[in-house]
Design a protein around this motif. Structure first.
Motif, PDB file in Angstrom:
ATOM      1  N   LEU A 215      11.465   1.436  -4.354  1.00 40.57           N
ATOM      2  CA  LEU A 215      12.879   1.775  -4.166  1.00 40.57           C
ATOM      3  C   LEU A 215      13.718   1.503  -5.412  1.00 40.57           C
ATOM      4  O   LEU A 215      14.729   2.171  -5.624  1.00 40.57           O
ATOM      5  CB  LEU A 215      13.446   0.984  -2.974  1.00 40.57           C
ATOM      6  N   GLN A 216      13.322   0.525  -6.211  1.00 43.36           N
ATOM      7  CA  GLN A 216      14.063   0.194  -7.431  1.00 43.36           C
ATOM      8  C   GLN A 216      13.088  -0.204  -8.544  1.00 43.36           C
ATOM      9  O   GLN A 216      13.094  -1.342  -9.001  1.00 43.36           O
ATOM     10  CB  GLN A 216      15.056  -0.937  -7.156  1.00 43.36           C
ATOM     11  N   PRO A 217      12.235   0.715  -8.959  1.00 38.34           N
ATOM     12  CA  PRO A 217      11.174   0.373  -9.909  1.00 38.34           C
ATOM     13  C   PRO A 217      11.671  -0.182 -11.237  1.00 38.34           C
ATOM     14  O   PRO A 217      11.085  -1.129 -11.770  1.00 38.34           O
ATOM     15  CB  PRO A 217      10.428   1.700 -10.103  1.00 38.34           C
ATOM     16  N   LEU A 218      12.738   0.378 -11.790  1.00 40.21           N
ATOM     17  CA  LEU A 218      13.201  -0.081 -13.101  1.00 40.21           C
ATOM     18  C   LEU A 218      13.756  -1.498 -13.043  1.00 40.21           C
ATOM     19  O   LEU A 218      13.568  -2.280 -13.977  1.00 40.21           O
ATOM     20  CB  LEU A 218      14.257   0.889 -13.654  1.00 40.21           C
ATOM     21  N   VAL A 219      14.431  -1.826 -11.951  1.00 40.46           N
ATOM     22  CA  VAL A 219      14.954  -3.187 -11.789  1.00 40.46           C
ATOM     23  C   VAL A 219      13.800  -4.184 -11.712  1.00 40.46           C
ATOM     24  O   VAL A 219      13.826  -5.245 -12.352  1.00 40.46           O
ATOM     25  CB  VAL A 219      15.834  -3.285 -10.526  1.00 40.46           C
ATOM     26  N   VAL A 220      12.792  -3.846 -10.935  1.00 39.20           N
ATOM     27  CA  VAL A 220      11.632  -4.726 -10.788  1.00 39.20           C
ATOM     28  C   VAL A 220      10.908  -4.885 -12.119  1.00 39.20           C
ATOM     29  O   VAL A 220      10.508  -5.992 -12.502  1.00 39.20           O
ATOM     30  CB  VAL A 220      10.679  -4.175  -9.712  1.00 39.20           C
ATOM     31  N   MET A 221      10.750  -3.788 -12.852  1.00 35.10           N
ATOM     32  CA  MET A 221      10.057  -3.856 -14.133  1.00 35.10           C
ATOM     33  C   MET A 221      10.842  -4.669 -15.150  1.00 35.10           C
ATOM     34  O   MET A 221      10.260  -5.375 -15.979  1.00 35.10           O
ATOM     35  CB  MET A 221       9.791  -2.434 -14.656  1.00 35.10           C
ATOM     36  N   GLU A 222      12.151  -4.597 -15.085  1.00 34.79           N
ATOM     37  CA  GLU A 222      12.968  -5.417 -15.989  1.00 34.79           C
ATOM     38  C   GLU A 222      12.789  -6.897 -15.682  1.00 34.79           C
ATOM     39  O   GLU A 222      12.670  -7.722 -16.598  1.00 34.79           O
ATOM     40  CB  GLU A 222      14.440  -5.026 -15.851  1.00 34.79           C
ATOM     41  N   ARG A 223      12.739  -7.239 -14.397  1.00 35.50           N
ATOM     42  CA  ARG A 223      12.514  -8.638 -14.014  1.00 35.50           C
ATOM     43  C   ARG A 223      11.126  -9.092 -14.456  1.00 35.50           C
ATOM     44  O   ARG A 223      10.951 -10.206 -14.958  1.00 35.50           O
ATOM     45  CB  ARG A 223      12.671  -8.789 -12.498  1.00 35.50           C
TER      46      ARG A 223
ATOM     47  N   ARG B  22       0.815  -1.218   0.000  1.00 36.44           N
ATOM     48  CA  ARG B  22       0.000   0.000   0.000  1.00 36.44           C
ATOM     49  C   ARG B  22       0.852   1.274   0.000  1.00 36.44           C
ATOM     50  O   ARG B  22       0.320   2.365   0.132  1.00 36.44           O
ATOM     51  CB  ARG B  22      -0.890   0.002   1.246  1.00 36.44           C
ATOM     52  N   HIS B  23       2.152   1.133  -0.151  1.00 39.63           N
ATOM     53  CA  HIS B  23       3.039   2.297  -0.072  1.00 39.63           C
ATOM     54  C   HIS B  23       2.636   3.345  -1.118  1.00 39.63           C
ATOM     55  O   HIS B  23       2.431   3.018  -2.287  1.00 39.63           O
ATOM     56  CB  HIS B  23       4.490   1.859  -0.302  1.00 39.63           C
ATOM     57  N   PRO B  24       2.507   4.601  -0.715  1.00 40.34           N
ATOM     58  CA  PRO B  24       2.038   5.638  -1.648  1.00 40.34           C
ATOM     59  C   PRO B  24       2.961   5.874  -2.839  1.00 40.34           C
ATOM     60  O   PRO B  24       2.510   6.392  -3.874  1.00 40.34           O
ATOM     61  CB  PRO B  24       1.943   6.891  -0.764  1.00 40.34           C
ATOM     62  N   GLU B  25       4.246   5.525  -2.724  1.00 40.08           N
ATOM     63  CA  GLU B  25       5.178   5.726  -3.828  1.00 40.08           C
ATOM     64  C   GLU B  25       5.370   4.481  -4.690  1.00 40.08           C
ATOM     65  O   GLU B  25       6.190   4.469  -5.605  1.00 40.08           O
ATOM     66  CB  GLU B  25       6.540   6.176  -3.277  1.00 40.08           C
ATOM     67  N   ARG B  26       4.625   3.443  -4.383  1.00 39.66           N
ATOM     68  CA  ARG B  26       4.750   2.202  -5.142  1.00 39.66           C
ATOM     69  C   ARG B  26       4.326   2.433  -6.598  1.00 39.66           C
ATOM     70  O   ARG B  26       3.350   3.140  -6.855  1.00 39.66           O
ATOM     71  CB  ARG B  26       3.866   1.130  -4.503  1.00 39.66           C
ATOM     72  N   PRO B  27       5.065   1.875  -7.573  1.00 45.19           N
ATOM     73  CA  PRO B  27       4.669   2.036  -8.975  1.00 45.19           C
ATOM     74  C   PRO B  27       3.239   1.549  -9.207  1.00 45.19           C
ATOM     75  O   PRO B  27       2.825   0.529  -8.651  1.00 45.19           O
ATOM     76  CB  PRO B  27       5.682   1.170  -9.739  1.00 45.19           C
ATOM     77  N   GLN B  28       2.507   2.287 -10.026  1.00 47.56           N
ATOM     78  CA  GLN B  28       1.123   1.942 -10.325  1.00 47.56           C
ATOM     79  C   GLN B  28       0.982   1.519 -11.788  1.00 47.56           C
ATOM     80  O   GLN B  28       1.938   1.505 -12.546  1.00 47.56           O
ATOM     81  CB  GLN B  28       0.222   3.134 -10.007  1.00 47.56           C
ATOM     82  N   PHE B  29      -0.241   1.170 -12.140  1.00 46.79           N
ATOM     83  CA  PHE B  29      -0.504   0.587 -13.458  1.00 46.79           C
ATOM     84  C   PHE B  29       0.106   1.385 -14.605  1.00 46.79           C
ATOM     85  O   PHE B  29       0.813   0.834 -15.452  1.00 46.79           O
ATOM     86  CB  PHE B  29      -2.017   0.449 -13.666  1.00 46.79           C
ATOM     87  N   LEU B  30      -0.136   2.682 -14.650  1.00 41.59           N
ATOM     88  CA  LEU B  30       0.359   3.479 -15.771  1.00 41.59           C
ATOM     89  C   LEU B  30       1.889   3.563 -15.787  1.00 41.59           C
ATOM     90  O   LEU B  30       2.485   3.740 -16.853  1.00 41.59           O
ATOM     91  CB  LEU B  30      -0.254   4.879 -15.743  1.00 41.59           C
ATOM     92  N   ASP B  31       2.523   3.408 -14.629  1.00 41.16           N
ATOM     93  CA  ASP B  31       3.984   3.358 -14.591  1.00 41.16           C
ATOM     94  C   ASP B  31       4.486   2.111 -15.308  1.00 41.16           C
ATOM     95  O   ASP B  31       5.455   2.162 -16.077  1.00 41.16           O
ATOM     96  CB  ASP B  31       4.483   3.360 -13.142  1.00 41.16           C
ATOM     97  N   TYR B  32       3.830   0.987 -15.067  1.00 45.60           N
ATOM     98  CA  TYR B  32       4.214  -0.260 -15.735  1.00 45.60           C
ATOM     99  C   TYR B  32       3.929  -0.203 -17.229  1.00 45.60           C
ATOM    100  O   TYR B  32       4.722  -0.678 -18.043  1.00 45.60           O
ATOM    101  CB  TYR B  32       3.487  -1.442 -15.100  1.00 45.60           C
ATOM    102  N   VAL B  33       2.815   0.381 -17.586  1.00 41.80           N
ATOM    103  CA  VAL B  33       2.483   0.500 -19.014  1.00 41.80           C
ATOM    104  C   VAL B  33       3.541   1.323 -19.734  1.00 41.80           C
ATOM    105  O   VAL B  33       4.009   0.960 -20.814  1.00 41.80           O
ATOM    106  CB  VAL B  33       1.089   1.139 -19.198  1.00 41.80           C
ATOM    107  N   GLY B  34       3.946   2.427 -19.126  1.00 36.94           N
ATOM    108  CA  GLY B  34       4.936   3.294 -19.748  1.00 36.94           C
ATOM    109  C   GLY B  34       6.289   2.642 -19.924  1.00 36.94           C
ATOM    110  O   GLY B  34       7.024   2.973 -20.866  1.00 36.94           O
ATOM    111  N   GLU B  35       6.637   1.713 -19.035  1.00 37.42           N
ATOM    112  CA  GLU B  35       7.952   1.080 -19.094  1.00 37.42           C
ATOM    113  C   GLU B  35       7.963  -0.223 -19.887  1.00 37.42           C
ATOM    114  O   GLU B  35       8.934  -0.532 -20.578  1.00 37.42           O
ATOM    115  CB  GLU B  35       8.448   0.809 -17.660  1.00 37.42           C
TER     116      GLU B  35
END
Length: 277
Positions: free
Chosen positions: A226-234, A18-31
């Motif tokens: 904390l590391q959105p791009l790393v998580v999205m790459e995985r 529930r962290h307020p800075e957690r990547p959301q749907f549109l963040d994943y779509v963009g990446e």
């Protein structure tokens, strides 16, 4: 709230989900996707900002992508109804699922919701019926369907876009029939037992993977915020591998395998045959 050591891990996961800075749907779509073209409206009542979906390309391949978006600022959260869909949101996603089936497009769904909106207006407009139609449609789709829980996966509001060939969870996401607070309020008549409920409910990715409810867990370290791009790459790699695997199957075989996957839930034969990521 005093939290016992035995329940701390699950409750900590709830807080990270529930962290307020957690990547959301549109963040994943963009990446993860390109050329995203959102489609609006359910052709019956209106457009629901909590459910966003449309056409996109995944590694150059045309696909259909949809998911709940919560928003961050107060204005955005109100615009997206905190990620809680009304019936028109699920009817919009149903329209997109039918479009994907017609054009043979793989479907990617991203789950991040406390649950479907419980308001009187939503019930009057057929909330339960809209969710049920989604469940039926997803169960019989001939195209590949891959669902990813990126934050909260709450109740039928999540399951309405969660029936899939492969279900993926981020390691600090949760997936359950009710929130820990709701469970505690029912069982103990107080939400102060929410931490204890979160452990008893087995809502974390590792527990669900161990029971065979999901196929993959994406390691996000201390949290995707904390590391959105790393998580999205995985996540991208697991999505790629899953789509490649599903695309090799005949549509009827894939649909039958999805049915058998669902029928194993709750049975003594439920086994985990997938690999952790």
């Amino acid at each position: 709230m005093k939290v016992e050591p035995t329940v701390y891990a699950a409750w900590k996961t709830v807080q990270i989900a529930r962290h307020p800075e957690r990547p959301q749907f549109l963040d994943y779509v963009g990446e993860l996707f390109s050329e995203f073209d959102p489609l609006h409206g359910d052709r019956l009542y209106g457009d629901d900002g909590a459910m966003i979906g449309g056409l996109a390309r995944f590694d150059g391949q045309p696909v259909m992508v949809m998911g709940q978006h919560k928003g961050r600022s107060t204005r955005e959260r109100l615009q997206h109804n905190f990620g809680m869909c009304n019936p028109e949101g699920y009817r919009k996603s149903l329209r997109l699922l039918e479009m994907a089936e017609h054009y043979g497009l793989p479907v990617f769904t991203f789950i991040d919701t406390m649950g479907a909106y419980p308001g009187v207006g939503a019930e009057e407009r057929g909330q339960a019926e809209a969710i049920a139609r989604n469940l039926a449609a997803l169960s019989r789709l001939k195209v590949p369907v891959i669902a990813t829980v990126i934050g909260e996966g709450g109740s039928g509001g999540a399951l309405a876009i969660g029936v899939a060939d492969r279900v993926i969870m981020l390691s600090h996401s949760i997936y359950s029939v009710i929130s820990p607070e709701g469970c505690a309020a029912i069982l103990w008549k107080t939400n102060e037992k929410a931490a204890q409920a979160s452990e008893a409910m087995a809502i974390t990715a590792d527990r669900l993977y161990g029971m065979g409810i999901i196929e993959h867990v994406i390691d996000e370290g201390e949290g995707a915020h904390l590391q959105p791009l790393v998580v999205m790459e995985r996540l991208h790699q697991v999505l790629r591998d899953s789509l490649d695997e599903l695309s090799l199957m005949e549509s009827e075989a894939r649909c039958q395998a999805r049915y058998q996957r669902l029928m194993r839930f709750g049975s003594s034969q439920l086994q985990n045959s997938s690999s952790n990521s």
